[in-house]
Design a protein around this motif. Structure first.
Motif, PDB file in Angstrom:
ATOM      1  N   ARG A 132     -19.175  33.274 -27.712  1.00 48.56           N
ATOM      2  CA  ARG A 132     -18.725  33.319 -26.321  1.00 48.56           C
ATOM      3  C   ARG A 132     -17.727  34.456 -26.097  1.00 48.56           C
ATOM      4  O   ARG A 132     -17.626  34.991 -25.015  1.00 48.56           O
ATOM      5  N   GLY A 133     -16.945  34.799 -27.134  1.00 46.30           N
ATOM      6  CA  GLY A 133     -15.969  35.879 -27.017  1.00 46.30           C
ATOM      7  C   GLY A 133     -14.585  35.382 -26.647  1.00 46.30           C
ATOM      8  O   GLY A 133     -14.434  34.420 -25.892  1.00 46.30           O
ATOM      9  N   VAL A 134     -13.567  36.035 -27.211  1.00 46.46           N
ATOM     10  CA  VAL A 134     -12.179  35.690 -26.899  1.00 46.46           C
ATOM     11  C   VAL A 134     -11.935  35.925 -25.406  1.00 46.46           C
ATOM     12  O   VAL A 134     -12.314  36.955 -24.855  1.00 46.46           O
ATOM     13  N   GLY A 135     -11.326  34.950 -24.767  1.00 43.37           N
ATOM     14  CA  GLY A 135     -11.065  35.027 -23.335  1.00 43.37           C
ATOM     15  C   GLY A 135     -12.087  34.296 -22.487  1.00 43.37           C
ATOM     16  O   GLY A 135     -11.861  34.090 -21.295  1.00 43.37           O
ATOM     17  N   HIS A 136     -13.212  33.885 -23.111  1.00 40.67           N
ATOM     18  CA  HIS A 136     -14.216  33.149 -22.334  1.00 40.67           C
ATOM     19  C   HIS A 136     -13.634  31.829 -21.852  1.00 40.67           C
ATOM     20  O   HIS A 136     -12.980  31.098 -22.588  1.00 40.67           O
ATOM     21  N   ARG A 137     -13.893  31.519 -20.587  1.00 41.32           N
ATOM     22  CA  ARG A 137     -13.320  30.330 -19.955  1.00 41.32           C
ATOM     23  C   ARG A 137     -14.444  29.455 -19.410  1.00 41.32           C
ATOM     24  O   ARG A 137     -15.426  29.950 -18.871  1.00 41.32           O
ATOM     25  N   GLU A 138     -14.277  28.146 -19.576  1.00 42.89           N
ATOM     26  CA  GLU A 138     -15.266  27.190 -19.077  1.00 42.89           C
ATOM     27  C   GLU A 138     -14.545  25.918 -18.660  1.00 42.89           C
ATOM     28  O   GLU A 138     -13.432  25.647 -19.104  1.00 42.89           O
ATOM     29  N   ARG A 139     -15.160  25.140 -17.793  1.00 40.61           N
ATOM     30  CA  ARG A 139     -14.556  23.883 -17.344  1.00 40.61           C
ATOM     31  C   ARG A 139     -14.350  22.949 -18.534  1.00 40.61           C
ATOM     32  O   ARG A 139     -15.195  22.854 -19.428  1.00 40.61           O
ATOM     33  N   ILE A 140     -13.231  22.236 -18.530  1.00 46.72           N
ATOM     34  CA  ILE A 140     -12.881  21.345 -19.637  1.00 46.72           C
ATOM     35  C   ILE A 140     -13.864  20.184 -19.763  1.00 46.72           C
ATOM     36  O   ILE A 140     -14.020  19.602 -20.828  1.00 46.72           O
ATOM     37  N   THR A 141     -14.554  19.859 -18.677  1.00 40.33           N
ATOM     38  CA  THR A 141     -15.493  18.733 -18.697  1.00 40.33           C
ATOM     39  C   THR A 141     -16.839  19.082 -19.319  1.00 40.33           C
ATOM     40  O   THR A 141     -17.666  18.200 -19.532  1.00 40.33           O
ATOM     41  N   LEU A 142     -17.063  20.362 -19.613  1.00 45.18           N
ATOM     42  CA  LEU A 142     -18.364  20.800 -20.098  1.00 45.18           C
ATOM     43  C   LEU A 142     -18.345  21.126 -21.586  1.00 45.18           C
ATOM     44  O   LEU A 142     -17.384  21.708 -22.092  1.00 45.18           O
ATOM     45  N   GLY A 143     -19.423  20.761 -22.275  1.00 48.83           N
ATOM     46  CA  GLY A 143     -19.587  21.128 -23.671  1.00 48.83           C
ATOM     47  C   GLY A 143     -18.759  20.296 -24.632  1.00 48.83           C
ATOM     48  O   GLY A 143     -17.792  19.632 -24.256  1.00 48.83           O
ATOM     49  N   ALA A 156      -7.409  12.215 -18.923  1.00 46.97           N
ATOM     50  CA  ALA A 156      -8.848  12.473 -18.805  1.00 46.97           C
ATOM     51  C   ALA A 156      -9.396  12.055 -17.441  1.00 46.97           C
ATOM     52  O   ALA A 156     -10.207  12.767 -16.847  1.00 46.97           O
ATOM     53  N   GLU A 157      -8.941  10.928 -16.933  1.00 48.64           N
ATOM     54  CA  GLU A 157      -9.457  10.411 -15.665  1.00 48.64           C
ATOM     55  C   GLU A 157      -9.232  11.402 -14.519  1.00 48.64           C
ATOM     56  O   GLU A 157     -10.026  11.463 -13.574  1.00 48.64           O
ATOM     57  N   HIS A 158      -8.191  12.176 -14.617  1.00 55.75           N
ATOM     58  CA  HIS A 158      -7.851  13.148 -13.573  1.00 55.75           C
ATOM     59  C   HIS A 158      -8.955  14.192 -13.392  1.00 55.75           C
ATOM     60  O   HIS A 158      -9.132  14.721 -12.287  1.00 55.75           O
ATOM     61  N   TYR A 159      -9.698  14.468 -14.465  1.00 56.28           N
ATOM     62  CA  TYR A 159     -10.702  15.532 -14.413  1.00 56.28           C
ATOM     63  C   TYR A 159     -12.093  15.026 -14.037  1.00 56.28           C
ATOM     64  O   TYR A 159     -13.004  15.822 -13.832  1.00 56.28           O
ATOM     65  N   LEU A 160     -12.249  13.717 -13.957  1.00 57.08           N
ATOM     66  CA  LEU A 160     -13.572  13.169 -13.680  1.00 57.08           C
ATOM     67  C   LEU A 160     -13.935  13.195 -12.206  1.00 57.08           C
ATOM     68  O   LEU A 160     -15.080  12.933 -11.850  1.00 57.08           O
ATOM     69  N   ALA A 161     -12.975  13.529 -11.348  1.00 60.47           N
ATOM     70  CA  ALA A 161     -13.244  13.540  -9.904  1.00 60.47           C
ATOM     71  C   ALA A 161     -14.318  14.555  -9.532  1.00 60.47           C
ATOM     72  O   ALA A 161     -15.018  14.393  -8.527  1.00 60.47           O
ATOM     73  N   GLU A 162     -14.484  15.583 -10.362  1.00 55.17           N
ATOM     74  CA  GLU A 162     -15.482  16.609 -10.043  1.00 55.17           C
ATOM     75  C   GLU A 162     -16.910  16.146 -10.325  1.00 55.17           C
ATOM     76  O   GLU A 162     -17.868  16.792  -9.910  1.00 55.17           O
ATOM     77  N   LEU A 163     -17.062  15.026 -11.038  1.00 52.96           N
ATOM     78  CA  LEU A 163     -18.392  14.485 -11.266  1.00 52.96           C
ATOM     79  C   LEU A 163     -18.897  13.840  -9.977  1.00 52.96           C
ATOM     80  O   LEU A 163     -18.143  13.200  -9.246  1.00 52.96           O
ATOM     81  N   VAL A 164     -20.175  13.964  -9.713  1.00 57.25           N
ATOM     82  CA  VAL A 164     -20.716  13.652  -8.387  1.00 57.25           C
ATOM     83  C   VAL A 164     -20.721  12.167  -8.064  1.00 57.25           C
ATOM     84  O   VAL A 164     -20.261  11.741  -7.000  1.00 57.25           O
ATOM     85  N   THR A 165     -21.237  11.333  -8.964  1.00 53.92           N
ATOM     86  CA  THR A 165     -21.427   9.912  -8.641  1.00 53.92           C
ATOM     87  C   THR A 165     -20.619   9.009  -9.557  1.00 53.92           C
ATOM     88  O   THR A 165     -20.178   9.416 -10.632  1.00 53.92           O
TER      89      THR A 165
END
Length: 247
Positions: A132-143, A156-165
């Protein structure tokens, strides 16, 4: 006279440090009697030092019977210490061992708000590999590298709001629970088709999760038997990394 007073001051500092070091991860609060079981002090000396530590914010007390716990000044020092760490440099021995034993890309990622960012990477020498390379950024909820951090985060619960259902959120919570129980995460084809990521968390003092140590490889080479071997290596090296950061 000056030398004697200086010696007394050094002993007082030494005893105060013994009190602070008597607190262990998981201690919600200790009574004076419980502290006395861990330090070799008289009760009057203990109370005198506890009062001084409390005035300076290193200890806080509450409740009846009175219980003591580490105070905000300790958190401040921990923050200053953590901020000054060069994580990428400190992690190099663990990353190199993983790179040599797996032959795959090894990366160190840390959480920054809602993202996790790659701060160090050792690319695989194989022609077919993923990086991915140094500096690559991705959402904490992914991968795997993000989920293994959230699995050990109190927020953790704070970040789950972005999930749809609600169903998505429930399934995600179950996955985090499973990851926490085994201590690692695996993702396949989640962000890159044909890629496998195996990740384990690392912690700083106080058991605060800071990020993840990750091995990336192609599914053509990283099958289930290799995943098991990588997991064993990852858990060993992530544990060493946590020790380096003072867990």
């Amino acid at each position: 006279m000056t030398t004697e007073k200086g010696g007394e001051g050094v002993r007082a500092v030494d005893r105060a440090l013994d009190i602070l070091l008597a607190f262990k991860a998981g201690d919600r609060g200790l009574t004076a009697s419980e502290v006395l079981k861990r330090v070799d002090l008289s009760r009057p000396t203990l109370y005198r030092l506890l009062r001084t530590l409390e005035l300076r914010g290193f200890v806080a007390s509450s409740g009846e019977p009175q219980q003591f716990q580490l105070g905000p000044a300790v958190a401040h020092l921990a923050h200053v210490w953590t901020s000054g760490l060069d994580m990428a440099t400190l992690a190099q021995p663990m990353m190199h061992r993983l790179w040599e034993k797996t032959g795959e890309t090894v990366a160190l990622l840390v959480q920054q708000g809602r993202d996790r960012i790659c701060v160090a990477e050792l690319p695989s020498a194989h022609p077919l590999s993923f990086k991915r390379g140094v500096g690559h950024r991705e959402r904490i909820t992914l991968g795997a590298s993000g989920k293994v951090v959230l699995a050990f985060s109190p927020d953790a619960e704070h970040y789950l709001a972005e999930l749809v259902t609600d169903q998505d959120r429930q399934a995600y919570r179950q996955e985090l629970t499973r990851i926490q129980s085994v201590g690692y995460a695996v993702s396949k084809d989640e962000l890159i088709q044909g890629a496998v990521a195996v990740a384990a968390p690392f912690f700083t003092g106080g058991s605060k999760v800071m990020g993840s140590l990750v091995v990336y490889g192609p599914s053509a080479r990283v099958d289930e038997s290799r995943i098991e071997k990588i997991v064993a290596l990852l858990l060993e090296e992530s544990s060493e990394l946590s020790k380096t950061f003072g867990l």
